[in-house]
Scaffold this motif. Structure first.
Motif, PDB file in Angstrom:
ATOM      1  N   TRP A 113      36.246  12.479   3.480  1.00  0.00           N
ATOM      2  CA  TRP A 113      36.554  12.139   2.091  1.00  0.00           C
ATOM      3  C   TRP A 113      37.067  13.364   1.337  1.00  0.00           C
ATOM      4  O   TRP A 113      38.070  13.314   0.649  1.00  0.00           O
ATOM      5  N   ARG A 114      36.353  14.472   1.483  1.00  0.00           N
ATOM      6  CA  ARG A 114      36.731  15.690   0.764  1.00  0.00           C
ATOM      7  C   ARG A 114      38.030  16.286   1.304  1.00  0.00           C
ATOM      8  O   ARG A 114      38.826  16.845   0.552  1.00  0.00           O
ATOM      9  N   MET A 115      38.256  16.164   2.613  1.00  0.00           N
ATOM     10  CA  MET A 115      39.496  16.683   3.197  1.00  0.00           C
ATOM     11  C   MET A 115      40.717  15.963   2.617  1.00  0.00           C
ATOM     12  O   MET A 115      41.729  16.586   2.342  1.00  0.00           O
ATOM     13  N   PHE A 116      40.593  14.643   2.430  1.00  0.00           N
ATOM     14  CA  PHE A 116      41.741  13.869   1.956  1.00  0.00           C
ATOM     15  C   PHE A 116      41.883  13.843   0.440  1.00  0.00           C
ATOM     16  O   PHE A 116      42.989  13.805  -0.077  1.00  0.00           O
ATOM     17  N   THR A 117      40.769  13.828  -0.289  1.00  0.00           N
ATOM     18  CA  THR A 117      40.845  13.688  -1.744  1.00  0.00           C
ATOM     19  C   THR A 117      40.605  14.989  -2.495  1.00  0.00           C
ATOM     20  O   THR A 117      41.012  15.122  -3.641  1.00  0.00           O
ATOM     21  N   GLY A 118      39.861  15.912  -1.890  1.00  0.00           N
ATOM     22  CA  GLY A 118      39.484  17.139  -2.583  1.00  0.00           C
ATOM     23  C   GLY A 118      38.239  16.967  -3.441  1.00  0.00           C
ATOM     24  O   GLY A 118      37.755  17.923  -4.024  1.00  0.00           O
ATOM     25  N   TRP A 119      37.721  15.751  -3.522  1.00  0.00           N
ATOM     26  CA  TRP A 119      36.515  15.476  -4.312  1.00  0.00           C
ATOM     27  C   TRP A 119      35.300  15.432  -3.402  1.00  0.00           C
ATOM     28  O   TRP A 119      35.381  15.090  -2.231  1.00  0.00           O
ATOM     29  N   ARG A 120      34.152  15.744  -3.993  1.00  0.00           N
ATOM     30  CA  ARG A 120      32.895  15.644  -3.250  1.00  0.00           C
ATOM     31  C   ARG A 120      32.511  14.171  -3.121  1.00  0.00           C
ATOM     32  O   ARG A 120      32.559  13.427  -4.089  1.00  0.00           O
ATOM     33  N   CYS A 121      32.131  13.764  -1.935  1.00  0.00           N
ATOM     34  CA  CYS A 121      31.724  12.374  -1.708  1.00  0.00           C
ATOM     35  C   CYS A 121      30.265  12.201  -2.143  1.00  0.00           C
ATOM     36  O   CYS A 121      29.574  13.189  -2.409  1.00  0.00           O
ATOM     37  N   PRO A 122      29.774  10.970  -2.217  1.00  0.00           N
ATOM     38  CA  PRO A 122      28.377  10.758  -2.611  1.00  0.00           C
ATOM     39  C   PRO A 122      27.373  11.433  -1.673  1.00  0.00           C
ATOM     40  O   PRO A 122      26.263  11.736  -2.068  1.00  0.00           O
ATOM     41  N   GLY A 123      27.777  11.680  -0.437  1.00  0.00           N
ATOM     42  CA  GLY A 123      26.865  12.311   0.512  1.00  0.00           C
ATOM     43  C   GLY A 123      26.967  13.816   0.574  1.00  0.00           C
ATOM     44  O   GLY A 123      26.146  14.468   1.218  1.00  0.00           O
ATOM     45  N   CYS A 124      27.965  14.379  -0.093  1.00  0.00           N
ATOM     46  CA  CYS A 124      28.121  15.840  -0.063  1.00  0.00           C
ATOM     47  C   CYS A 124      26.883  16.505  -0.663  1.00  0.00           C
ATOM     48  O   CYS A 124      26.406  16.108  -1.723  1.00  0.00           O
ATOM     49  N   GLY A 125      26.377  17.473   0.035  1.00  0.00           N
ATOM     50  CA  GLY A 125      25.204  18.205  -0.430  1.00  0.00           C
ATOM     51  C   GLY A 125      23.896  17.676   0.119  1.00  0.00           C
ATOM     52  O   GLY A 125      22.846  18.286  -0.093  1.00  0.00           O
TER      53      GLY A 125
END
Length: 141
Positions: free
Chosen positions: A49-61
């Motif tokens: 998700w982050r690779m394609f959008t640059g945004w943190r996904c709900p599971g990031c962290g």
């Protein structure tokens, strides 16, 4: 096979997942292996998700949050991801439930399914994920 999302007209997730023992053991095995690698700082997964959008996904962290919780730093764990306590509870309770004998487990899962339906726990978890995502996009978390 009764699959996860819809049973008897109401969404259930936790009890349905626990009824699918093979799937649950595979997911738990992957989760524990992933945490073991993370403990030794060996990356085995990149967030698509982050690779394609640059945004943190709900599971990031979640991984870093789980590591912080296991060290006893609960504030840092929550700062990384608000859902960290739910993930840790699942990682502790799922193997316990899977290990109890079938004659005890099935009535427990029936009661859990009733609770999930009554309180719509799947919907509550989904709302928490959406709120977490919106908070991150707004820079609140």
């Amino acid at each position: 096979m009764r699959w996860l999302w819809r049973q008897s007209g109401r969404w259930v997730l936790i009890s349905a997942l626990l009824r699918e023992r093979a799937v649950t053991w595979i997911l738990l095995g992957f989760a524990f292996l992933y945490l073991l690698f993370a403990f030794f700082n060996i990356p085995i997964w990149r967030c698509v998700w982050r690779m394609f959008t640059g945004w943190r996904c709900p599971g990031c962290g979640l991984t870093t949050g789980c590591k912080a919780f296991l060290r006893g730093d609960f504030v840092e764990g929550l700062a990384w991801n608000w859902l960290t306590p739910f993930v840790l509870i699942a990682l502790i309770l799922f193997p316990v439930v899977m290990a109890i004998p079938k004659r005890v487990r099935e009535p427990f899962l029936d009661r859990l399914e009733r609770v999930e339906r009554k309180f719509r726990l799947t919907l509550v978890l989904l709302v928490l994920v959406v709120v977490q995502t919106i908070a991150r996009l707004q820079g609140w978390a």
